[in-house]
Design a protein around this motif. Sequence first.
Motif, mmCIF file in Angstrom:
data_model
loop_
_atom_site.group_PDB
_atom_site.id
_atom_site.type_symbol
_atom_site.label_atom_id
_atom_site.label_comp_id
_atom_site.label_asym_id
_atom_site.label_seq_id
_atom_site.Cartn_x
_atom_site.Cartn_y
_atom_site.Cartn_z
ATOM 1 N N TYR A 189 -50.535 -74.197 -47.357
ATOM 2 C CA TYR A 189 -50.694 -75.589 -47.790
ATOM 3 C C TYR A 189 -52.097 -75.766 -48.357
ATOM 4 O O TYR A 189 -53.059 -75.228 -47.809
ATOM 5 N N ASN B 195 -54.333 -79.141 -50.296
ATOM 6 C CA ASN B 195 -54.231 -80.495 -50.838
ATOM 7 C C ASN B 195 -54.906 -80.581 -52.209
ATOM 8 O O ASN B 195 -55.537 -79.644 -52.683
ATOM 9 N N ASP C 274 -51.347 -75.399 -57.319
ATOM 10 C CA ASP C 274 -50.770 -74.986 -56.043
ATOM 11 C C ASP C 274 -49.873 -73.758 -56.205
ATOM 12 O O ASP C 274 -49.830 -72.892 -55.337
#
Length: 72
Positions: free
Chosen positions: A24, A26, A37
Amino acid sequence: MLSDLITKNIPMGIILTQDGNVCYINEWALKFIGYSDKEVLNTSFLDYVHPDDQELLINRYSDIISGKSTLD
């Protein structure tokens, strides 16, 4: 979900790893490192750490995993 609200809106880069790979990241962290990402997910977090800092980070990461304090 509250965790989504926090991780998406907090003005700080957040990167979560599992088994040493990014699972993950952000938007703040993506802006900081300049990747998407898709480029970052499932890659080693060490790919984004300066070579001079990798040994220290590996040692700290190992300490955290084994339950040792890293506040020295």
